[in-house]
Design a protein around this motif. Sequence first.
Motif, PDB file in Angstrom:
ATOM      1  N   HIS A  74      -7.940   1.485   5.489  1.00 39.52           N
ATOM      2  CA  HIS A  74      -7.275   2.773   5.328  1.00 39.52           C
ATOM      3  C   HIS A  74      -5.884   2.729   5.947  1.00 39.52           C
ATOM      4  O   HIS A  74      -5.701   2.272   7.070  1.00 39.52           O
ATOM      5  N   ASN A  75      -4.904   3.191   5.182  1.00 35.02           N
ATOM      6  CA  ASN A  75      -3.529   3.310   5.653  1.00 35.02           C
ATOM      7  C   ASN A  75      -2.855   4.412   4.861  1.00 35.02           C
ATOM      8  O   ASN A  75      -3.467   5.024   3.971  1.00 35.02           O
ATOM      9  N   PHE A  76      -1.597   4.679   5.147  1.00 36.11           N
ATOM     10  CA  PHE A  76      -0.898   5.815   4.543  1.00 36.11           C
ATOM     11  C   PHE A  76      -0.537   5.585   3.072  1.00 36.11           C
ATOM     12  O   PHE A  76      -0.078   6.505   2.407  1.00 36.11           O
ATOM     13  N   SER A  77      -0.695   4.386   2.568  1.00 39.55           N
ATOM     14  CA  SER A  77      -0.251   4.064   1.211  1.00 39.55           C
ATOM     15  C   SER A  77      -1.014   4.875   0.161  1.00 39.55           C
ATOM     16  O   SER A  77      -2.241   5.025   0.252  1.00 39.55           O
ATOM     17  N   PRO A  78      -0.307   5.370  -0.875  1.00 40.22           N
ATOM     18  CA  PRO A  78      -1.000   6.079  -1.952  1.00 40.22           C
ATOM     19  C   PRO A  78      -1.856   5.144  -2.813  1.00 40.22           C
ATOM     20  O   PRO A  78      -2.656   5.615  -3.620  1.00 40.22           O
ATOM     21  N   TYR A  79      -1.699   3.833  -2.626  1.00 38.92           N
ATOM     22  CA  TYR A  79      -2.425   2.871  -3.457  1.00 38.92           C
ATOM     23  C   TYR A  79      -3.681   2.322  -2.785  1.00 38.92           C
ATOM     24  O   TYR A  79      -4.454   1.607  -3.426  1.00 38.92           O
ATOM     25  N   PHE A  80      -3.899   2.619  -1.507  1.00 35.99           N
ATOM     26  CA  PHE A  80      -4.944   1.910  -0.774  1.00 35.99           C
ATOM     27  C   PHE A  80      -6.337   2.151  -1.385  1.00 35.99           C
ATOM     28  O   PHE A  80      -7.155   1.237  -1.485  1.00 35.99           O
ATOM     29  N   TYR A  81      -6.622   3.398  -1.852  1.00 39.94           N
ATOM     30  CA  TYR A  81      -7.955   3.707  -2.371  1.00 39.94           C
ATOM     31  C   TYR A  81      -8.197   3.000  -3.700  1.00 39.94           C
ATOM     32  O   TYR A  81      -9.303   2.512  -3.967  1.00 39.94           O
ATOM     33  N   MET A  82      -7.152   2.935  -4.523  1.00 37.19           N
ATOM     34  CA  MET A  82      -7.261   2.209  -5.788  1.00 37.19           C
ATOM     35  C   MET A  82      -7.545   0.732  -5.528  1.00 37.19           C
ATOM     36  O   MET A  82      -8.419   0.134  -6.164  1.00 37.19           O
ATOM     37  N   LEU A  83      -6.828   0.146  -4.576  1.00 35.02           N
ATOM     38  CA  LEU A  83      -7.039  -1.267  -4.255  1.00 35.02           C
ATOM     39  C   LEU A  83      -8.398  -1.473  -3.579  1.00 35.02           C
ATOM     40  O   LEU A  83      -9.024  -2.526  -3.747  1.00 35.02           O
TER      41      LEU A  83
ATOM     42  N   PHE B 263      11.015   2.292   0.211  1.00 33.74           N
ATOM     43  CA  PHE B 263      10.187   1.088   0.252  1.00 33.74           C
ATOM     44  C   PHE B 263       8.914   1.334   1.058  1.00 33.74           C
ATOM     45  O   PHE B 263       7.814   0.970   0.629  1.00 33.74           O
ATOM     46  N   VAL B 264       9.046   1.966   2.221  1.00 30.87           N
ATOM     47  CA  VAL B 264       7.888   2.214   3.073  1.00 30.87           C
ATOM     48  C   VAL B 264       6.962   3.250   2.441  1.00 30.87           C
ATOM     49  O   VAL B 264       5.741   3.063   2.404  1.00 30.87           O
ATOM     50  N   SER B 265       7.510   4.341   1.930  1.00 34.87           N
ATOM     51  CA  SER B 265       6.694   5.434   1.400  1.00 34.87           C
ATOM     52  C   SER B 265       5.890   5.009   0.181  1.00 34.87           C
ATOM     53  O   SER B 265       4.754   5.463  -0.016  1.00 34.87           O
ATOM     54  N   PHE B 266       6.466   4.149  -0.673  1.00 39.51           N
ATOM     55  CA  PHE B 266       5.804   3.737  -1.908  1.00 39.51           C
ATOM     56  C   PHE B 266       5.160   2.355  -1.800  1.00 39.51           C
ATOM     57  O   PHE B 266       4.714   1.812  -2.811  1.00 39.51           O
TER      58      PHE B 266
ATOM     59  N   LEU C 179       2.828  11.358   1.013  1.00 38.95           N
ATOM     60  CA  LEU C 179       3.853  10.839   0.110  1.00 38.95           C
ATOM     61  C   LEU C 179       4.694  11.983  -0.459  1.00 38.95           C
ATOM     62  O   LEU C 179       5.925  11.883  -0.517  1.00 38.95           O
ATOM     63  N   VAL C 180       4.040  13.071  -0.858  1.00 44.30           N
ATOM     64  CA  VAL C 180       4.766  14.237  -1.371  1.00 44.30           C
ATOM     65  C   VAL C 180       5.693  14.798  -0.291  1.00 44.30           C
ATOM     66  O   VAL C 180       6.846  15.159  -0.561  1.00 44.30           O
ATOM     67  N   ILE C 181       5.200  14.875   0.943  1.00 48.39           N
ATOM     68  CA  ILE C 181       6.012  15.375   2.052  1.00 48.39           C
ATOM     69  C   ILE C 181       7.231  14.481   2.272  1.00 48.39           C
ATOM     70  O   ILE C 181       8.353  14.962   2.446  1.00 48.39           O
ATOM     71  N   ASN C 182       7.016  13.159   2.264  1.00 47.12           N
ATOM     72  CA  ASN C 182       8.137  12.238   2.447  1.00 47.12           C
ATOM     73  C   ASN C 182       9.165  12.379   1.333  1.00 47.12           C
ATOM     74  O   ASN C 182      10.374  12.337   1.585  1.00 47.12           O
ATOM     75  N   CYS C 183       8.681  12.527   0.093  1.00 49.36           N
ATOM     76  CA  CYS C 183       9.607  12.707  -1.032  1.00 49.36           C
ATOM     77  C   CYS C 183      10.386  14.004  -0.890  1.00 49.36           C
ATOM     78  O   CYS C 183      11.596  14.051  -1.167  1.00 49.36           O
TER      79      CYS C 183
END
Length: 413
Positions: A259-268, A314-317, A387-391
């Motif tokens: 688990h980490n902040f990445s929006p892709y972690f659950y998919m991976l 780079f970090v957010s995505f 991610l939405v907040i960072n954007c």
Amino acid sequence: MERFKSVFTENRFLFAASLVVRLALVAYGDFQDRTMVVKYTDIDYHVFTDAARFVTKGQSPYNRSTYRYTPLLAWMLTPNVYIHVVFGKILFIVCDVLSGLIIYHILQQRRLSSETARQVCSLWLLNPLPIGVSSRGNAESIMAALVLGTVLCMECRRLIGAAVLYGLSVHMKIYPITYALPIALTLRTAQTRTKETHGWSWRTFIGFIGSFLNRELLQFAIVAGGVFCVLAALFYHMYGWEFLHETYFYHLTRRDVKHNFSPYFYMLYLTAGSRWNLLLGLAAFLPQLFLLLVISWAFHPDLAFCCFLHTAIFVSFNKVCTSQYFLWYLCLLPLVIPYLSLSVKQGLGLLVLWFAGQGLWLGPAYFLEFEGYNTFLLIWLAGLLFLVINCFILVQILDHYKPPHTLQRVKNE
């Protein structure tokens, strides 16, 4: 060097206080490590030290499992073995304070007053996040000093120094490679930048390509590429393929399902072991690539701001995103703050929103890590919200950013 000494002398209380605070936390950390169950020192620091110990024995630093950094870092920390284990922490906090000094110097180079530069610089020097990270033994402060040093040399047009620091920074960690395009665009010939506003044609396109063939850009590329290649060749000779894999290729193909902040972690996580996992991991770079190309073209005249946006995107995505990654762009934020038209209330609101996003993520992460509940879905949703907040924060920064007048004139030429 004399200018750095004078800056340090003029602001000696601020720099001395920031150094003393960090040293005090190092001393406290030693006490906590010896007397408490929860340790103060970052686990990565033990990894660095173990790798340095292998180096002192003439062995590969990669004999230490989970060491996935350049051997240069292990070599730098051999005094942890020969002198005292606290040496690395002292090195990291010195780099942390040096980063503040470089920030101050960049702001002065941009003709801000000493008082304004001091106030903005203190946002880094007295910030609990970098203070805690460096005093716990995390090496991110070295990257902050290298990146900020590159920006300072570029601002002063000391291209050889900038190229050396840039090549070294890419060797240490690969993410600054994204700065290559804005740097190249910045070093183009001035004539082409002037003609770009008059429309596109085959002639202007050929001129655009030709603008990259100039002495300054070639000099920068040769020196930066030379530093990177010499170090890579040296360590490849010493440690072979293992060096290339652990230092570079691992991070390109890394599919961290923790688990980490990445929006892709659950998919991976869900596709772990699937033949699609690698392709999905590589596809995750596409949004980053598109956004970085657009940002490079739009904001390269202001290199510091462009690098900040690059790193934040780079970090957010990224397909792996942890808290220490935030320092990659936070060290560049003080270079942006003086040119934001946000009110204090708006700025604090965005700061609270950013911390709230992390807090919402930490809740389900705690129950997964320490209580054993299956909260993967909640963690993923919290990551998407973050991610939405960072954007949203980046959009607000873009809307309220007013470039320095000199840079604005270059952009409008």
